[in-house]
Design a protein around this motif. Structure first.
Motif, PDB file in Angstrom:
ATOM      1  N   LEU A  59     -25.184 -17.651  -5.444  1.00 25.31           N
ATOM      2  CA  LEU A  59     -23.804 -17.925  -5.825  1.00 25.31           C
ATOM      3  C   LEU A  59     -22.896 -16.765  -5.430  1.00 25.31           C
ATOM      4  CD1 LEU A  59     -24.358 -19.261  -9.472  1.00 25.31           C
ATOM      5  CD2 LEU A  59     -23.898 -20.644  -7.429  1.00 25.31           C
ATOM      6  N   LEU A  60     -21.672 -17.105  -5.067  1.00 31.32           N
ATOM      7  CA  LEU A  60     -20.673 -16.096  -4.729  1.00 31.32           C
ATOM      8  C   LEU A  60     -19.943 -15.665  -5.992  1.00 31.32           C
ATOM      9  CD1 LEU A  60     -19.039 -14.573  -2.518  1.00 31.32           C
ATOM     10  CD2 LEU A  60     -17.502 -16.560  -2.476  1.00 31.32           C
ATOM     11  N   PHE A  61     -19.916 -14.357  -6.232  1.00 34.71           N
ATOM     12  CA  PHE A  61     -19.188 -13.801  -7.377  1.00 34.71           C
ATOM     13  C   PHE A  61     -17.922 -13.148  -6.852  1.00 34.71           C
ATOM     14  CE2 PHE A  61     -17.854 -10.736 -10.454  1.00 34.71           C
ATOM     15  CZ  PHE A  61     -18.216 -11.253 -11.684  1.00 34.71           C
ATOM     16  N   LYS A  62     -16.765 -13.651  -7.311  1.00 33.65           N
ATOM     17  CA  LYS A  62     -15.498 -13.106  -6.843  1.00 33.65           C
ATOM     18  C   LYS A  62     -14.446 -13.285  -7.928  1.00 33.65           C
ATOM     19  CE  LYS A  62     -12.433 -13.194  -2.823  1.00 33.65           C
ATOM     20  NZ  LYS A  62     -12.167 -13.823  -1.506  1.00 33.65           N
ATOM     21  N   ASP A  63     -13.685 -12.229  -8.188  1.00 38.91           N
ATOM     22  CA  ASP A  63     -12.559 -12.283  -9.129  1.00 38.91           C
ATOM     23  C   ASP A  63     -12.981 -12.596 -10.559  1.00 38.91           C
ATOM     24  OD1 ASP A  63     -10.811 -11.771  -7.031  1.00 38.91           O
ATOM     25  OD2 ASP A  63     -10.655 -13.907  -6.557  1.00 38.91           O
ATOM     26  N   GLY A  64     -14.153 -12.154 -10.942  1.00 39.33           N
ATOM     27  CA  GLY A  64     -14.536 -12.270 -12.343  1.00 39.33           C
ATOM     28  C   GLY A  64     -15.436 -13.444 -12.665  1.00 39.33           C
ATOM     29  N   PHE A  65     -16.092 -13.335 -13.806  1.00 33.59           N
ATOM     30  CA  PHE A  65     -17.092 -14.319 -14.235  1.00 33.59           C
ATOM     31  C   PHE A  65     -16.470 -15.692 -14.426  1.00 33.59           C
ATOM     32  CE2 PHE A  65     -19.659 -16.545 -17.376  1.00 33.59           C
ATOM     33  CZ  PHE A  65     -20.943 -16.288 -16.962  1.00 33.59           C
ATOM     34  N   ARG A  66     -15.322 -15.774 -15.077  1.00 31.05           N
ATOM     35  CA  ARG A  66     -14.751 -17.068 -15.433  1.00 31.05           C
ATOM     36  C   ARG A  66     -13.890 -17.665 -14.320  1.00 31.05           C
ATOM     37  NH1 ARG A  66     -15.663 -17.905 -20.755  1.00 31.05           N
ATOM     38  NH2 ARG A  66     -16.107 -16.091 -22.056  1.00 31.05           N
ATOM     39  N   THR A  67     -13.129 -16.820 -13.627  1.00 27.33           N
ATOM     40  CA  THR A  67     -12.154 -17.352 -12.689  1.00 27.33           C
ATOM     41  C   THR A  67     -12.748 -17.761 -11.357  1.00 27.33           C
ATOM     42  OG1 THR A  67     -11.606 -15.114 -11.935  1.00 27.33           O
ATOM     43  CG2 THR A  67     -10.276 -16.033 -13.719  1.00 27.33           C
ATOM     44  N   SER A  68     -13.919 -17.279 -10.992  1.00 23.53           N
ATOM     45  CA  SER A  68     -14.480 -17.560  -9.675  1.00 23.53           C
ATOM     46  C   SER A  68     -15.288 -18.845  -9.623  1.00 23.53           C
ATOM     47  CB  SER A  68     -15.380 -16.399  -9.232  1.00 23.53           C
ATOM     48  OG  SER A  68     -16.518 -16.328 -10.074  1.00 23.53           O
ATOM     49  N   GLY A  69     -15.567 -19.463 -10.760  1.00 22.92           N
ATOM     50  CA  GLY A  69     -16.486 -20.592 -10.786  1.00 22.92           C
ATOM     51  C   GLY A  69     -17.922 -20.141 -10.923  1.00 22.92           C
ATOM     52  N   PHE A  70     -18.139 -18.838 -10.774  1.00 20.21           N
ATOM     53  CA  PHE A  70     -19.493 -18.303 -10.888  1.00 20.21           C
ATOM     54  C   PHE A  70     -20.058 -18.579 -12.280  1.00 20.21           C
ATOM     55  CE2 PHE A  70     -22.471 -14.986 -12.128  1.00 20.21           C
ATOM     56  CZ  PHE A  70     -23.316 -14.882 -11.034  1.00 20.21           C
TER      57      PHE A  70
END
Length: 232
Positions: free
Chosen positions: A150-161
């Motif tokens: 999974l791609l982690f970008k712009d934080g746990f909640r906002t990225s869809g991660f």
């Protein structure tokens, strides 16, 4: 021995000439997981930095195999061996980032499972970008998938991660987290992501030797904290 959680994604290097020195530092500190795209350029970097210098048992290699038909497999693996000096991949992932790739997933899986039976691939997973509902659908339809990247970008909640992490964890699939931000930004999240219990590996952006030194310090410090908490 369990792998340390820091991985080295060779295909993200902006200065490939740094790869041998970075790989040396990486392995000297007990890290063993490398990931690369299976292309001529990336495989050449991997060969020069890793496979020519270290015995096969000393490292773990993961990569994405481009789509090949069954009748082309023998030729493909001969080419892979000549470029990378590899006889197998420890982890192999299929990219699922759009609707067409999702539709092609069963055919791609069939080919990779054939390679898995032959011992050329050990673990098959997907590199996923999309919503949590689609990931749940895929993992329900294909329980044979062994891990999720999974791609982690712009934080746990906002990225869809975060939502996809919960789905993968619910299916009991280990997660590889790719940090796509610039090195200074990805380092700020590296410790946080390493602490997630279902994350088996984290791949930060590493472009030069200083990036590798920083990532190693953060990884070792984080693991020491995790071990200390477990011992309480």
């Amino acid at each position: 021995m369990r792998m340390k959680k820091l991985g080295f994604y060779l295909s993200s290097l902006s200065m490939p000439e740094c790869a041998p020195q970075m790989a040396k530092l990486f392995m000297e500190n007990g890290f063993t997981y490398f990931e690369t795209n299976i292309t001529s350029k990336s495989c050449s970097i991997f060969r020069q930095a890793v496979s020519e210098l270290y015995p096969r048992r000393a490292y773990t290699i993961a990569g994405r195999v481009p789509f090949v038909e069954k009748n082309e497999l023998s030729h493909f693996w001969l080419k892979l061996h000549s470029i990378c000096e590899l006889d197998r991949l420890d982890y192999c992932w299929i990219s699922v980032t759009n609707e067409q790739e999702r539709k092609n997933l069963p055919d791609r899986l069939e080919v990779l499972q054939h390679l898995q039976i032959e011992g050329r691939i050990h673990h098959i997973g997907i590199s996923f970008q999309g919503n949590a509902a689609l990931l749940d659908e895929i993992l329900t339809a294909h329980p044979e998938l062994e891990y999720v990247e999974l791609l982690f970008k712009d934080g746990f909640r906002t990225s869809g991660f975060g939502s996809c992490y919960q789905v993968a964890a619910g299916h009991r699939k280990p997660i590889i987290a790719v940090l796509e931000d610039a090195p200074d930004q990805s380092f700020s999240t590296l410790q946080c992501v390493m602490e997630y219990p279902h994350v088996m590996m984290v791949l930060p952006s590493l472009h030069q030797i200083q990036d590798m030194e920083c990532a190693i310090r953060i990884s070792d410090s984080t693991q020491d904290q995790i071990n200390a908490c477990k011992s309480i």
